[in-house]
Write an enzyme that holds these catalytic residues in place. Structure first.
Site, PDB file in Angstrom:
ATOM      1  N   CYS A 114      28.211 -33.321  62.149  1.00  0.00           N
ATOM      2  CA  CYS A 114      27.133 -33.814  63.101  1.00  0.00           C
ATOM      3  C   CYS A 114      27.237 -35.044  63.567  1.00  0.00           C
ATOM      4  O   CYS A 114      27.070 -35.566  65.527  1.00  0.00           O
ATOM      5  CB  CYS A 114      26.057 -33.229  63.614  1.00  0.00           C
ATOM      6  SG  CYS A 114      26.035 -30.950  63.409  1.00  0.00           S
ATOM      7  N   HIS A 250      23.255 -36.780  70.220  1.00  0.00           N
ATOM      8  CA  HIS A 250      23.620 -35.668  69.671  1.00  0.00           C
ATOM      9  C   HIS A 250      22.675 -34.791  70.096  1.00  0.00           C
ATOM     10  O   HIS A 250      21.192 -34.624  70.037  1.00  0.00           O
ATOM     11  CB  HIS A 250      23.705 -35.335  68.032  1.00  0.00           C
ATOM     12  CG  HIS A 250      23.996 -34.074  67.658  1.00  0.00           C
ATOM     13  ND1 HIS A 250      24.976 -33.721  68.409  1.00  0.00           N
ATOM     14  CD2 HIS A 250      23.232 -33.390  66.195  1.00  0.00           C
ATOM     15  CE1 HIS A 250      25.217 -32.500  66.920  1.00  0.00           C
ATOM     16  NE2 HIS A 250      24.207 -32.417  66.451  1.00  0.00           N
ATOM     17  N   ASN A 280      24.559 -27.041  69.697  1.00  0.00           N
ATOM     18  CA  ASN A 280      24.927 -27.700  69.065  1.00  0.00           C
ATOM     19  C   ASN A 280      26.475 -27.607  68.697  1.00  0.00           C
ATOM     20  O   ASN A 280      26.908 -26.616  68.029  1.00  0.00           O
ATOM     21  CB  ASN A 280      24.278 -27.770  67.829  1.00  0.00           C
ATOM     22  CG  ASN A 280      24.328 -28.488  67.534  1.00  0.00           C
ATOM     23  OD1 ASN A 280      25.557 -28.909  66.775  1.00  0.00           O
ATOM     24  ND2 ASN A 280      23.276 -28.454  66.196  1.00  0.00           N
TER      25      ASN A 280
HETATM   26  O1  UT7 Z   1      22.928 -30.544  64.342  1.00  0.00           O
HETATM   27  C1  UT7 Z   1      22.794 -31.104  62.791  1.00  0.00           C
HETATM   28  C2  UT7 Z   1      21.342 -31.344  62.934  1.00  0.00           C
HETATM   29  N1  UT7 Z   1      20.422 -29.921  62.684  1.00  0.00           N
HETATM   30  C3  UT7 Z   1      19.557 -29.555  63.254  1.00  0.00           C
HETATM   31  O2  UT7 Z   1      19.159 -31.087  64.089  1.00  0.00           O
HETATM   32  C4  UT7 Z   1      18.440 -29.249  64.085  1.00  0.00           C
HETATM   33  C5  UT7 Z   1      17.410 -29.338  63.395  1.00  0.00           C
HETATM   34  N2  UT7 Z   1      16.709 -27.613  63.499  1.00  0.00           N
HETATM   35  C6  UT7 Z   1      15.570 -27.375  64.460  1.00  0.00           C
HETATM   36  O3  UT7 Z   1      16.838 -27.645  65.661  1.00  0.00           O
HETATM   37  C7  UT7 Z   1      14.601 -26.648  64.592  1.00  0.00           C
HETATM   38  O4  UT7 Z   1      14.123 -26.323  63.584  1.00  0.00           O
HETATM   39  C8  UT7 Z   1      14.905 -24.814  64.463  1.00  0.00           C
HETATM   40  C9  UT7 Z   1      15.622 -24.375  66.107  1.00  0.00           C
HETATM   41  C10 UT7 Z   1      15.973 -24.573  63.778  1.00  0.00           C
HETATM   42  C11 UT7 Z   1      14.052 -23.590  64.289  1.00  0.00           C
HETATM   43  O5  UT7 Z   1      13.214 -24.000  64.758  1.00  0.00           O
HETATM   44  P1  UT7 Z   1      11.178 -25.200  64.339  1.00  0.00           P
HETATM   45  O6  UT7 Z   1      10.492 -24.878  64.878  1.00  0.00           O
HETATM   46  O7  UT7 Z   1      11.808 -25.268  62.839  1.00  0.00           O
HETATM   47  O8  UT7 Z   1      11.236 -23.036  63.553  1.00  0.00           O
HETATM   48  P2  UT7 Z   1      11.361 -22.815  61.819  1.00  0.00           P
HETATM   49  O9  UT7 Z   1      12.610 -22.745  61.278  1.00  0.00           O
HETATM   50  O10 UT7 Z   1       9.590 -23.194  61.229  1.00  0.00           O
HETATM   51  O11 UT7 Z   1      11.038 -21.122  62.098  1.00  0.00           O
HETATM   52  C12 UT7 Z   1       9.759 -20.599  62.629  1.00  0.00           C
HETATM   53  C13 UT7 Z   1       9.532 -19.025  62.505  1.00  0.00           C
HETATM   54  C14 UT7 Z   1      10.160 -18.181  61.497  1.00  0.00           C
HETATM   55  O12 UT7 Z   1       8.802 -17.067  61.349  1.00  0.00           O
HETATM   56  P3  UT7 Z   1       8.209 -17.311  60.375  1.00  0.00           P
HETATM   57  O13 UT7 Z   1       8.975 -17.793  58.803  1.00  0.00           O
HETATM   58  O14 UT7 Z   1       7.178 -18.212  61.060  1.00  0.00           O
HETATM   59  O15 UT7 Z   1       7.598 -16.446  59.949  1.00  0.00           O
HETATM   60  C15 UT7 Z   1      11.339 -18.019  61.201  1.00  0.00           C
HETATM   61  O16 UT7 Z   1      11.955 -16.948  60.792  1.00  0.00           O
HETATM   62  O17 UT7 Z   1      10.603 -19.052  63.529  1.00  0.00           O
HETATM   63  C16 UT7 Z   1      11.462 -17.540  62.902  1.00  0.00           C
HETATM   64  N3  UT7 Z   1      12.798 -17.639  63.075  1.00  0.00           N
HETATM   65  C17 UT7 Z   1      13.077 -16.607  64.662  1.00  0.00           C
HETATM   66  N4  UT7 Z   1      12.847 -15.883  65.053  1.00  0.00           N
HETATM   67  C18 UT7 Z   1      13.581 -15.283  66.411  1.00  0.00           C
HETATM   68  C19 UT7 Z   1      13.942 -18.202  63.218  1.00  0.00           C
HETATM   69  N5  UT7 Z   1      15.139 -18.035  63.584  1.00  0.00           N
HETATM   70  C20 UT7 Z   1      15.401 -16.801  64.846  1.00  0.00           C
HETATM   71  C21 UT7 Z   1      14.817 -16.349  65.426  1.00  0.00           C
HETATM   72  N6  UT7 Z   1      14.537 -15.939  66.761  1.00  0.00           N
HETATM   73  N7  UT7 Z   1      16.574 -16.194  65.979  1.00  0.00           N
END
Ligand code: UT7
Length: 323
Positions: A114, A250, A280
Site C-alpha cells: 500500500c 492512502h 482499499n
Molecule cells: O492498506 C493497508 C493497511 N490496512 C489497513 O490500514 C487496514 C487497517 N485496519 C482496519 O481498517 C480495521 O481494523 C478493519 C476495518 C479491518 C476492522 O475494523 P476493527 O474495528 O479493527 O474491527 P476488528 O478487526 O477488531 O473486529 C471487530 C469484530 C470482530 O468480531 P468479535 O471478535 O468482536 O466478535 C470481527 O470478527 O468485527 C468482526 N468482523 C466483521 N463483522 C461483520 C470482522 N469483519 C467483519 C465483517 N462484517 N466484514
C-alpha cells in the site's frame, strides 16, 4: 536554481463493475452497516475476467499523458507500483510500455504494497534530481480482487481494483518551499511486522495465496506512523501542518484517515477522501485520490499536498509536494 520533479499530468482508470457492500450480504455474515461504519467503504470496483493490472495501468497512463499534453515518446521511464503484477515476470511496467507503443527508455515495477506509490514517487524524484530522467510516468495499479479469500469477511470486503498515474517532469525551481514539485520525502519499513499483513503464497511456494491481515493490529500502527512520517516530510521541507492545503492519504479506512488528520491538527475539510467509492486499492489509492481530487476542483495548481501511506511490510512513508 534547483531541479524539481513537478506533476504535469494526472489520470486514473476504474474497472466498470461496481460492487456495493450489499452484494457481500448474500454470501458472508456481514452487513452494509458494519462495513460502512468500521471502514467508510460503500462500494468498490472489480476488474473483469481477463482484465489485468497492466490493462488498468495503461488506461490510467494514457489519461495522465493526455492531461500533460504529452506523447509517449516524451517519456524517459515508467515506474509502476503494484503487488498484483500480471505475471511473475516480466514487470507489468514493461507491458504498459509495450501497450503504449513506447520503445525508448526503461520501465520497472516497485513493490511496497500500500506504500508502493509513495516509494515509486520518491524513486522517480531521485531519478529526476540526479539528471537520469527528465520525464517519468509514475503509476499505481492493482487487482487486489485476485488475492482475496472470499470466505474471509475480515478482509474481502475491504479491497478494490483500480489505477492512477502521474507525469513527473523536471523543472527549475528557486530551491524554496514555494517551488512547485516534490519538496521532501520520507520512507520507512520494519520487516518485524510481516505477519500483520501478507499474502500466504508466492512464487517460491508455487501458489498465488490470499491476503491475510490482522486489521486491528495494522490499525494500531497506522495513525501514529502516518502522522509521524507526514510531520517528518513537512519538517524536511521547512513547513508545518498549518501550511498544508490537502492531505491526500492512502485510502484504507475513514477512521485511520480521520485519526491521522486529527493527530496532525488538520481539519477534514483539507483531506481528500475517496475510500467510500473505491475501497482499499493499495498502491493505486493515492494516484486515484490525486486524480479525483483534481477533477472535483479540490486540488489546484500551487496547493501544498502531503500524501502518506502504510501497508504490508510494514512499509510506510510520505511525500510533500506543491501541485
Ligand atoms: O492498506 C493497508 C493497511 N490496512 C489497513 O490500514 C487496514 C487497517 N485496519 C482496519 O481498517 C480495521 O481494523 C478493519 C476495518 C479491518 C476492522 O475494523 P476493527 O474495528 O479493527 O474491527 P476488528 O478487526 O477488531 O473486529 C471487530 C469484530 C470482530 O468480531 P468479535 O471478535 O468482536 O466478535 C470481527 O470478527 O468485527 C468482526 N468482523 C466483521 N463483522 C461483520 C470482522 N469483519 C467483519 C465483517 N462484517 N466484514
Amino acid at each position: 536554481m534547483t531541479s524539481r520533479a513537478v506533476v504535469t499530468g494526472v489520470g486514473h482508470y476504474l474497472p466498470k463493475r461496481i460492487v456495493p457492500n450489499s452484494e457481500f450480504e448474500a454470501t458472508l455474515d456481514t452487513t452494509d452497516e458494519w462495513i460502512k461504519s468500521r471502514s467508510g467503504i460503500e462500494r468498490r470496483h472489480f476488474a473483469a475476467e481477463g482484465e489485468n493490472t497492466s490493462d488498468l495501468a495503461t488506461h490510467a497512463a494514457r489519461a495522465a499523458l493526455a492531461d500533460a499534453g504529452l506523447e509517449v515518446t516524451d517519456i524517459d521511464a515508467i515506474i509502476l507500483a503494484t503487488s498484483t503484477s500480471d505475471l511473475t515476470f516480466p514487470s507489468a511496467a514493461t507491458m504498459v510500455q509495450a501497450s503504449l507503443g513506447m520503445t525508448n527508455g526503461f520501465a520497472f515495477d516497485i513493490q511496497a504494497v500500500c506504500a508502493g506509490f509513495v516509494y515509486a514517487l520518491s524513486t522517480a524524484n531521485s531519478m529526476i534530481l540526479s539528471g537520469q530522467c527528465r520525464r517519468v510516468l509514475v503509476i499505481g495499479a492493482e487487482t487486489f480482487s485476485r488475492i482475496m479469500d472470499w470466505s474471509d469477511r475480515s478482509t474481502c470486503v475491504l479491497f478494490g481494483d483500480g489505477a492512477g498515474a502521474l507525469v513527473l517532469e523536471s523543472q527549475d525551481g528557486d530551491g524554496t518551499s514555494k517551488d512547485r514539485g516534490i519538496l521532501a520525502t520520507d520512507l520507512n519499513s520494519d520487516g518485524r511486522h510481516k505477519d500483520l499483513l501478507y499474502v500466504d503464497g508466492g512464487i517460491s511456494t508455487q501458489t498465488t495465496g490470499y491476503l491475510r491481515m490482522q486489521g486491528n493490529q495494522v490499525f494500531r500502527h497506522a495513525v501514529e506512523k502516518l502522522a509521524s512520517t507526514a510531520e517528518t516530510s513537512l519538517e524536511r521541507a521547512g513547513l508545518t501542518a498549518d501550511d498544508v492545503d490537502w492531505i491526500v492519504p492512502h485510502q484504507a479506512n475513514i477512521r485511520i484517515i480521520k485519526g491521522t488528520a486529527k493527530k496532525m491538527g488538520v481539519g477534514m475539510d483539507r483531506v481528500i477522501v475517496t475510500v467510500q467509492d473505491h475501497g482499499n486499492t493499495s498502491a493505486a489509492s493515492i494516484p486515484l485520490a490525486l486524480s479525483i481530487g483534481k477533477a472535483r476542483g479540490q486540488i489546484k495548481q500551487g496547493d501544498l499536498l502531503v500524501t502518506e501511506a502504510i501497508g504490508g511490510g510494514l512499509a510506510w512513508g510520505s511525500i510533500v509536494l506543491r501541485w
